[in-house]
Design an enzyme around this catalytic site. Structure first.
Site, PDB file in Angstrom:
ATOM      1  N   GLY A   1       0.795  -1.213   0.000  1.00  0.00           N
ATOM      2  CA  GLY A   1       0.000   0.000   0.000  1.00  0.00           C
ATOM      3  C   GLY A   1       0.829   1.265   0.000  1.00  0.00           C
ATOM      4  CB  SER A   2       4.070   2.205   1.467  1.00  0.00           C
ATOM      5  OG  SER A   2       3.487   2.148   2.748  1.00  0.00           O
TER       6      SER A   2
ATOM      7  CG  HIS B   1       1.216  -6.769 -28.563  1.00  0.00           C
ATOM      8  ND1 HIS B   1       1.559  -6.837 -29.893  1.00  0.00           N
ATOM      9  CD2 HIS B   1       0.861  -5.482 -28.331  1.00  0.00           C
ATOM     10  CE1 HIS B   1       1.436  -5.642 -30.442  1.00  0.00           C
ATOM     11  NE2 HIS B   1       1.013  -4.797 -29.512  1.00  0.00           N
TER      12      HIS B   1
ATOM     13  CB  SER C   1       7.828   2.428   4.975  1.00  0.00           C
ATOM     14  OG  SER C   1       7.390   1.546   5.993  1.00  0.00           O
TER      15      SER C   1
ATOM     16  CB  THR D   1       8.277  -1.686   5.037  1.00  0.00           C
ATOM     17  OG1 THR D   1       7.016  -1.114   5.376  1.00  0.00           O
ATOM     18  CG2 THR D   1       8.089  -2.777   3.990  1.00  0.00           C
TER      19      THR D   1
ATOM     20  CD  GLU E   1      -2.994  -5.364   0.966  1.00  0.00           C
ATOM     21  OE1 GLU E   1      -2.849  -5.135   2.187  1.00  0.00           O
ATOM     22  OE2 GLU E   1      -2.468  -4.669   0.086  1.00  0.00           O
TER      23      GLU E   1
ATOM     24  NE  ARG F   1      -6.235  -3.399   3.228  1.00  0.00           N
ATOM     25  CZ  ARG F   1      -5.767  -4.008   4.309  1.00  0.00           C
ATOM     26  NH1 ARG F   1      -4.492  -3.904   4.634  1.00  0.00           N
ATOM     27  NH2 ARG F   1      -6.571  -4.727   5.083  1.00  0.00           N
TER      28      ARG F   1
ATOM     29  CE  LYS G   1       4.152  -6.450   6.855  1.00  0.00           C
ATOM     30  NZ  LYS G   1       3.288  -5.353   7.374  1.00  0.00           N
TER      31      LYS G   1
END
Length: 341
Positions: A63-64, A248, A105, A110, A232, A157, A333
């Site tokens: 989201g950042s 394409h 961030s 992050t 999310e 977000r 994380k």
């Protein structure tokens, strides 16, 4: 002594999810107030850049990180130096002292972005930081780096407008003006239409479907943002396609399609290429929703990001899910922290 815990029925759990979803929905509905608040923030430690900036590096995840995609799109028509995005642990070898590196961030913690931030410090690049707190703000204060602290207490977000406007503001304070609108213009634009109503209407079309968000190259950040919101918040697979590149490759996949897909096209007024895309998809028997966008780029990106955010939260409510919770991201994380990648 043991406490006796009540066993919740399925209907009670659904009710809990509705309450959580409604609380989270407010983080999207209050975007006019968030934009106003972001407008009052003054960058700290602003300074002039060294002469001869070779390029701009935007570092950020999730989201950042979407902020970097918008900056890249804006820069292609306004700057004569390259803008490069990094959504990884590694900084390209050619980024060095002549570059401006901006770390975005929301948490300021992050790990990928923090790793890159430490690397560009080592390489003596010029640096700016956008965060709500955490190690990155501490680092900026300690080293007297230019930074903007955005309002805390939200998810990345649902903080998109604040992160975007803060990044554009700190770039402008450093002499890089991307010609963005004033905050009052954005607020007025958000209030022109009932974004909650638009979100409900989109949610009705996408509940139980796999959404495919399509756009021109210019509006790729919006299509990507929409996909990420449904990943999310609604906990559903989603896809992004960008045209004319999609003519394409992607377009052939719809010749013999199968599955519960629903297409959403973000189309600028007068874009005949995307009008052709719409007719092709309808001819293949697909469900297609088209939204016409004006030339007010930043306002449109923020407005429709709000709409898809609202829609994705409503879909989560319909499915009995907590839109705010992201279990697998939390697991990732923890994995990164434990393995010290």
């Amino acid at each position: 002594m043991f406490l006796k815990c009540k066993a919740f029925s399925y209907s009670e759990l659904i009710g809990v999810c509705w309450v959580l979803a409604n609380q989270f929905l407010r983080e999207y509905l209050d975007w006019p107030q968030l934009v106003e608040e972001a407008g009052s923030i003054v960058p700290a430690n602003a300074r002039s850049l060294r002469e001869g900036v070779e390029g701009i590096l935007i570092m950020g995840m999730g989201g950042s990180g979407i902020v970097g995609d918008v900056v890249y799109s804006l820069s292609s028509e306004r700057l004569e130096i390259p803008v490069v995005l990094v959504k990884d642990f590694r900084v390209p070898r050619w980024v060095g002292r002549g570059w401006l590196a901006v770390a975005v961030s929301y948490s300021g913690e992050t790990i990928e972005t923090l790793t890159c931030l430490n690397e560009v410090i080592r390489r003596e690049a010029q640096i700016a930081v956008v965060a709500s707190g955490g190690k990155m703000i501490e680092l900026a204060e300690e080293r007297k780096l230019p930074y903007v602290r955005v309002p805390p207490g939200r998810t990345p977000r649902s903080s998109f407008p604040a992160l975007l406007l803060a990044t554009l503001k700190i770039l402008k304070s450093l002499g890089i003006d991307l010609g963005t609108p004033r905050e009052e213009q954005i607020i007025e634009f958000l209030k022109r239409e009932d974004t909650l109503k638009l979100g409900h209407e989109l949610a009705e079309k996408l509940t139980g479907k796999i959404p495919v968000f399509m756009s021109s190259t210019k509006y790729y950040p919006l299509a990507l943002r929409a996909k990420d919101e449904f990943n999310e918040n609604a906990k559903t697979p989603a896809k992004t396609e960008v045209y004319p590149e999609g003519f394409h490759n992607d377009i052939v996949g719809w010749e013999a399609w199968f599955g519960p897909f629903s297409m959403v096209i973000f189309k600028e007024v007068g874009n005949t290429t995307l009008e052709f895309l719409k007719e092709t998809l309808l001819g293949a028997g697909l469900e297609v929703t088209t939204y016409e966008l004006s030339n007010t780029y930043v306002e449109e990106v923020i407005k429709w990001s709000q709409v898809v955010g609202i829609a994705s939260v409503i879909v989560a409510k319909k499915r009995g899910l907590d839109p705010k919770e992201t279990k697998h991201i939390a697991k990732y994380k923890e994995f990164v922290r434990r393995t010290n990648i």
